[in-house]
Design an enzyme around this catalytic site. Structure first.
Site, PDB file in Angstrom:
ATOM      1  N   MET A  89      -9.791  90.931  50.365  1.00  0.00           N
ATOM      2  CA  MET A  89     -10.749  90.310  51.276  1.00  0.00           C
ATOM      3  C   MET A  89     -12.204  90.636  50.944  1.00  0.00           C
ATOM      4  O   MET A  89     -13.025  90.793  51.839  1.00  0.00           O
ATOM      5  CB  MET A  89     -10.406  90.703  52.720  1.00  0.00           C
ATOM      6  CG  MET A  89      -9.065  90.163  53.162  1.00  0.00           C
ATOM      7  SD  MET A  89      -8.932  88.372  52.856  1.00  0.00           S
ATOM      8  CE  MET A  89      -7.338  88.021  53.561  1.00  0.00           C
ATOM      9  N   ASN A 106      -6.627  83.886  42.234  1.00  0.00           N
ATOM     10  CA  ASN A 106      -6.561  84.161  43.671  1.00  0.00           C
ATOM     11  C   ASN A 106      -5.554  83.206  44.301  1.00  0.00           C
ATOM     12  O   ASN A 106      -5.290  82.133  43.760  1.00  0.00           O
ATOM     13  CB  ASN A 106      -7.937  83.938  44.303  1.00  0.00           C
ATOM     14  CG  ASN A 106      -7.957  84.255  45.783  1.00  0.00           C
ATOM     15  OD1 ASN A 106      -7.388  85.264  46.219  1.00  0.00           O
ATOM     16  ND2 ASN A 106      -8.581  83.407  46.581  1.00  0.00           N
ATOM     17  N   HIS A 108      -4.827  81.335  48.085  1.00  0.00           N
ATOM     18  CA  HIS A 108      -5.466  81.062  49.373  1.00  0.00           C
ATOM     19  C   HIS A 108      -4.513  80.253  50.243  1.00  0.00           C
ATOM     20  O   HIS A 108      -3.897  79.304  49.757  1.00  0.00           O
ATOM     21  CB  HIS A 108      -6.785  80.307  49.152  1.00  0.00           C
ATOM     22  CG  HIS A 108      -7.525  80.089  50.421  1.00  0.00           C
ATOM     23  ND1 HIS A 108      -8.238  81.094  51.047  1.00  0.00           N
ATOM     24  CD2 HIS A 108      -7.618  79.003  51.227  1.00  0.00           C
ATOM     25  CE1 HIS A 108      -8.756  80.621  52.168  1.00  0.00           C
ATOM     26  NE2 HIS A 108      -8.388  79.351  52.300  1.00  0.00           N
TER      27      HIS A 108
HETATM   28  C1  GAR Z   1      -1.965  85.553  51.907  1.00  0.00           C
HETATM   29  O1  GAR Z   1      -1.460  84.556  52.750  1.00  0.00           O
HETATM   30  C2  GAR Z   1      -3.138  85.029  51.104  1.00  0.00           C
HETATM   31  O2  GAR Z   1      -3.038  83.665  50.831  1.00  0.00           O
HETATM   32  C3  GAR Z   1      -4.281  85.318  52.026  1.00  0.00           C
HETATM   33  O3  GAR Z   1      -3.991  86.563  52.592  1.00  0.00           O
HETATM   34  C4  GAR Z   1      -2.582  86.700  52.706  1.00  0.00           C
HETATM   35  C5  GAR Z   1      -2.201  88.059  52.158  1.00  0.00           C
HETATM   36  O4  GAR Z   1      -0.874  88.342  52.445  1.00  0.00           O
HETATM   37  N1  GAR Z   1      -5.516  85.334  51.307  1.00  0.00           N
HETATM   38  C6  GAR Z   1      -6.668  84.909  51.829  1.00  0.00           C
HETATM   39  O5  GAR Z   1      -6.778  84.503  52.966  1.00  0.00           O
HETATM   40  C7  GAR Z   1      -7.843  84.973  50.878  1.00  0.00           C
HETATM   41  N2  GAR Z   1      -8.949  84.242  51.399  1.00  0.00           N
HETATM   42  P1  GAR Z   1      -0.129  89.569  51.761  1.00  0.00           P
HETATM   43  O6  GAR Z   1      -1.027  90.788  51.911  1.00  0.00           O
HETATM   44  O7  GAR Z   1       1.143  89.724  52.538  1.00  0.00           O
HETATM   45  O8  GAR Z   1       0.098  89.207  50.321  1.00  0.00           O
END
Ligand code: GAR
Length: 201
Positions: A89, A106, A108
Protein backbone atom coordinates in the site's frame (compact mmCIF):
# COMPACT_ATOMS: atom_id res chain seq x y z
CA UNK A 1 14.29 -16.64 -11.60
CA UNK A 2 14.38 -14.82 -8.28
CA UNK A 3 11.22 -13.11 -7.11
CA UNK A 4 10.71 -10.60 -4.30
CA UNK A 5 7.23 -9.91 -2.99
CA UNK A 6 6.33 -6.63 -1.29
CA UNK A 7 3.21 -6.83 0.87
CA UNK A 8 1.57 -4.67 3.54
CA UNK A 9 -1.08 -7.02 4.85
CA UNK A 10 -2.64 -10.44 4.92
CA UNK A 11 -0.61 -11.85 2.05
CA UNK A 12 -3.07 -14.28 0.48
CA UNK A 13 -1.64 -13.40 -2.93
CA UNK A 14 1.87 -14.00 -1.59
CA UNK A 15 0.66 -17.41 -0.42
CA UNK A 16 -0.78 -18.21 -3.85
CA UNK A 17 2.54 -17.22 -5.44
CA UNK A 18 4.59 -19.32 -3.01
CA UNK A 19 2.26 -22.28 -3.62
CA UNK A 20 2.61 -21.82 -7.39
CA UNK A 21 6.42 -21.89 -7.15
CA UNK A 22 6.26 -25.08 -5.07
CA UNK A 23 3.91 -26.74 -7.55
CA UNK A 24 6.07 -25.70 -10.51
CA UNK A 25 3.33 -23.42 -11.91
CA UNK A 26 5.94 -20.66 -11.64
CA UNK A 27 9.52 -21.55 -12.66
CA UNK A 28 11.07 -19.34 -10.02
CA UNK A 29 11.55 -18.86 -6.30
CA UNK A 30 10.37 -16.24 -3.85
CA UNK A 31 13.63 -15.37 -2.10
CA UNK A 32 12.62 -12.21 -0.26
CA UNK A 33 9.47 -10.70 1.25
CA UNK A 34 9.49 -7.06 2.35
CA UNK A 35 6.80 -5.24 4.29
CA UNK A 36 6.25 -1.68 5.49
CA UNK A 37 4.01 -3.04 8.29
CA UNK A 38 5.56 -4.77 11.31
CA UNK A 39 2.48 -6.95 11.91
CA UNK A 40 1.82 -7.92 8.30
CA UNK A 41 0.74 -11.55 8.23
CA UNK A 42 2.60 -11.79 4.93
CA UNK A 43 5.88 -11.75 6.91
CA UNK A 44 4.72 -14.78 8.94
CA UNK A 45 3.78 -16.63 5.76
CA UNK A 46 7.30 -16.02 4.43
CA UNK A 47 8.93 -17.26 7.64
CA UNK A 48 6.80 -20.42 7.58
CA UNK A 49 8.34 -21.19 4.19
CA UNK A 50 11.90 -20.29 5.26
CA UNK A 51 11.85 -17.24 2.99
CA UNK A 52 13.79 -14.17 4.13
CA UNK A 53 11.26 -11.71 5.61
CA UNK A 54 12.18 -8.07 6.20
CA UNK A 55 10.24 -5.26 7.84
CA UNK A 56 11.40 -1.75 6.96
CA UNK A 57 9.79 0.95 9.09
CA UNK A 58 8.94 3.99 6.92
CA UNK A 59 9.33 6.22 9.98
CA UNK A 60 13.07 5.56 9.93
CA UNK A 61 13.47 7.27 6.56
CA UNK A 62 13.29 10.98 5.79
CA UNK A 63 11.52 10.60 2.44
CA UNK A 64 9.80 8.13 0.16
CA UNK A 65 12.93 8.13 -2.01
CA UNK A 66 15.12 7.23 0.98
CA UNK A 67 12.79 4.40 1.93
CA UNK A 68 12.67 3.08 -1.63
CA UNK A 69 16.46 3.31 -1.90
CA UNK A 70 16.81 1.05 1.15
CA UNK A 71 14.38 -1.44 -0.42
CA UNK A 72 16.31 -1.28 -3.71
CA UNK A 73 19.59 -2.09 -1.93
CA UNK A 74 18.03 -5.28 -0.53
CA UNK A 75 16.53 -6.24 -3.88
CA UNK A 76 19.83 -5.69 -5.73
CA UNK A 77 21.87 -7.53 -3.09
CA UNK A 78 19.64 -10.57 -3.48
CA UNK A 79 19.80 -10.40 -7.30
CA UNK A 80 16.03 -10.05 -7.72
CA UNK A 81 14.73 -10.45 -11.28
CA UNK A 82 11.09 -9.50 -10.71
CA UNK A 83 9.47 -7.37 -8.00
CA UNK A 84 5.91 -8.41 -7.22
CA UNK A 85 3.61 -6.04 -5.34
CA UNK A 86 0.90 -7.96 -3.52
CA UNK A 87 -1.29 -5.69 -1.43
CA UNK A 88 1.63 -3.26 -1.00
CA UNK A 89 0.00 0.00 0.00
CA UNK A 90 2.79 2.44 -0.85
CA UNK A 91 3.18 4.41 -4.05
CA UNK A 92 6.61 3.74 -5.55
CA UNK A 93 8.89 6.71 -6.23
CA UNK A 94 10.55 7.18 -9.63
CA UNK A 95 13.82 6.00 -8.01
CA UNK A 96 12.24 2.57 -7.58
CA UNK A 97 10.70 2.42 -11.06
CA UNK A 98 14.03 3.41 -12.64
CA UNK A 99 15.90 0.71 -10.70
CA UNK A 100 13.64 -2.06 -12.09
CA UNK A 101 12.27 -0.86 -15.44
CA UNK A 102 9.58 -3.23 -16.74
CA UNK A 103 10.30 -5.57 -13.85
CA UNK A 104 7.71 -4.53 -11.26
CA UNK A 105 4.20 -5.99 -11.27
CA UNK A 106 1.11 -5.10 -9.27
CA UNK A 107 -2.34 -6.58 -8.79
CA UNK A 108 -5.36 -4.37 -8.32
CA UNK A 109 -8.87 -5.47 -7.33
CA UNK A 110 -10.80 -3.77 -10.14
CA UNK A 111 -10.87 -3.66 -13.92
CA UNK A 112 -8.46 -0.77 -14.48
CA UNK A 113 -8.64 2.02 -15.49
CA UNK A 114 -11.84 1.96 -13.42
CA UNK A 115 -11.50 2.45 -9.66
CA UNK A 116 -7.74 2.89 -9.16
CA UNK A 117 -6.11 3.64 -5.82
CA UNK A 118 -7.31 2.74 -2.37
CA UNK A 119 -10.54 0.82 -1.83
CA UNK A 120 -11.02 -0.37 -5.42
CA UNK A 121 -13.62 -2.94 -4.35
CA UNK A 122 -15.67 -0.46 -2.33
CA UNK A 123 -15.50 2.13 -5.12
CA UNK A 124 -16.89 -0.37 -7.65
CA UNK A 125 -19.69 -1.44 -5.31
CA UNK A 126 -20.65 2.15 -4.54
CA UNK A 127 -20.71 3.03 -8.24
CA UNK A 128 -23.15 0.19 -8.88
CA UNK A 129 -21.26 -1.67 -11.60
CA UNK A 130 -22.57 -5.12 -12.57
CA UNK A 131 -19.12 -6.48 -13.44
CA UNK A 132 -15.82 -5.90 -11.68
CA UNK A 133 -12.65 -7.98 -11.48
CA UNK A 134 -8.91 -7.70 -11.13
CA UNK A 135 -5.96 -6.45 -13.13
CA UNK A 136 -2.29 -7.45 -13.19
CA UNK A 137 -0.14 -4.68 -14.62
CA UNK A 138 3.40 -3.40 -14.81
CA UNK A 139 4.07 -0.51 -12.48
CA UNK A 140 4.95 2.93 -13.80
CA UNK A 141 5.41 6.22 -11.96
CA UNK A 142 1.67 6.89 -11.62
CA UNK A 143 -0.97 5.14 -9.54
CA UNK A 144 -2.31 1.96 -11.20
CA UNK A 145 -1.65 3.24 -14.73
CA UNK A 146 1.05 0.89 -16.09
CA UNK A 147 0.60 -1.48 -19.07
CA UNK A 148 -1.99 -4.18 -18.38
CA UNK A 149 -0.81 -7.80 -18.51
CA UNK A 150 -3.96 -9.76 -17.60
CA UNK A 151 -7.48 -8.96 -16.49
CA UNK A 152 -10.40 -11.09 -15.48
CA UNK A 153 -13.98 -10.10 -14.76
CA UNK A 154 -16.21 -11.25 -11.92
CA UNK A 155 -19.96 -10.58 -11.57
CA UNK A 156 -21.26 -8.16 -8.96
CA UNK A 157 -24.50 -9.28 -7.29
CA UNK A 158 -27.23 -7.10 -5.82
CA UNK A 159 -26.67 -8.41 -2.32
CA UNK A 160 -22.86 -8.17 -2.42
CA UNK A 161 -21.00 -6.58 0.46
CA UNK A 162 -17.45 -5.31 0.11
CA UNK A 163 -16.33 -8.54 1.82
CA UNK A 164 -18.27 -10.91 -0.45
CA UNK A 165 -17.16 -9.12 -3.62
CA UNK A 166 -13.55 -8.93 -2.46
CA UNK A 167 -13.62 -12.65 -1.67
CA UNK A 168 -14.81 -13.42 -5.22
CA UNK A 169 -12.09 -11.17 -6.66
CA UNK A 170 -9.43 -12.66 -4.37
CA UNK A 171 -10.09 -16.18 -5.62
CA UNK A 172 -9.52 -15.00 -9.20
CA UNK A 173 -6.40 -13.04 -8.16
CA UNK A 174 -4.86 -16.17 -6.68
CA UNK A 175 -5.01 -17.82 -10.11
CA UNK A 176 -4.32 -14.79 -12.33
CA UNK A 177 -1.23 -13.43 -10.54
CA UNK A 178 0.80 -16.68 -10.73
CA UNK A 179 -0.20 -16.97 -14.40
CA UNK A 180 1.08 -13.44 -15.17
CA UNK A 181 4.33 -14.09 -13.27
CA UNK A 182 4.93 -17.32 -15.18
CA UNK A 183 4.34 -15.51 -18.50
CA UNK A 184 7.05 -13.05 -17.44
CA UNK A 185 9.41 -15.82 -16.34
CA UNK A 186 8.96 -17.51 -19.71
CA UNK A 187 9.72 -14.27 -21.55
CA UNK A 188 6.28 -14.28 -23.14
CA UNK A 189 5.37 -10.65 -22.41
CA UNK A 190 6.56 -7.75 -24.49
CA UNK A 191 5.60 -4.13 -23.89
CA UNK A 192 4.71 -1.97 -26.88
CA UNK A 193 3.82 1.51 -25.69
CA UNK A 194 0.84 1.11 -23.36
CA UNK A 195 0.16 -2.41 -24.55
CA UNK A 196 1.43 -5.76 -23.33
CA UNK A 197 1.62 -8.40 -26.04
CA UNK A 198 1.39 -11.96 -24.73
CA UNK A 199 3.27 -14.45 -26.89
CA UNK A 200 1.50 -17.78 -26.34
CA UNK A 201 3.03 -20.64 -28.28
C1 GAR B 1 -5.63 -7.69 -3.05
O1 GAR B 1 -6.99 -7.85 -3.33
C2 GAR B 1 -5.00 -6.69 -4.00
O2 GAR B 1 -5.62 -6.68 -5.26
C3 GAR B 1 -5.23 -5.41 -3.27
O3 GAR B 1 -5.02 -5.71 -1.92
C4 GAR B 1 -5.41 -7.05 -1.68
C5 GAR B 1 -4.30 -7.72 -0.90
O4 GAR B 1 -4.71 -8.96 -0.44
N1 GAR B 1 -4.34 -4.40 -3.74
C6 GAR B 1 -4.67 -3.11 -3.83
O5 GAR B 1 -5.75 -2.67 -3.48
C7 GAR B 1 -3.59 -2.22 -4.39
N2 GAR B 1 -4.12 -0.93 -4.72
P1 GAR B 1 -3.68 -10.00 0.17
O6 GAR B 1 -2.84 -9.26 1.20
O7 GAR B 1 -4.53 -11.06 0.81
O8 GAR B 1 -2.84 -10.52 -0.97
Amino acid sequence: MKLAVLASGYGSNLQAIIDATKRGVIDGRVVLVISDQRDAYALKRAEKHQIEARYLNPKNYASREDYDSAVIVLLKERGIDLVVLAGYMRLLSPVFIDAFPGRIMNIHPSLLPSFPGLGGVGQALKYGVKVSGCTVHFVDENLDTGPIILQEAVPVYDDDTEESLHQRIHSVEHRLYPKAIQLFVQGKISIEGRKCIIHER
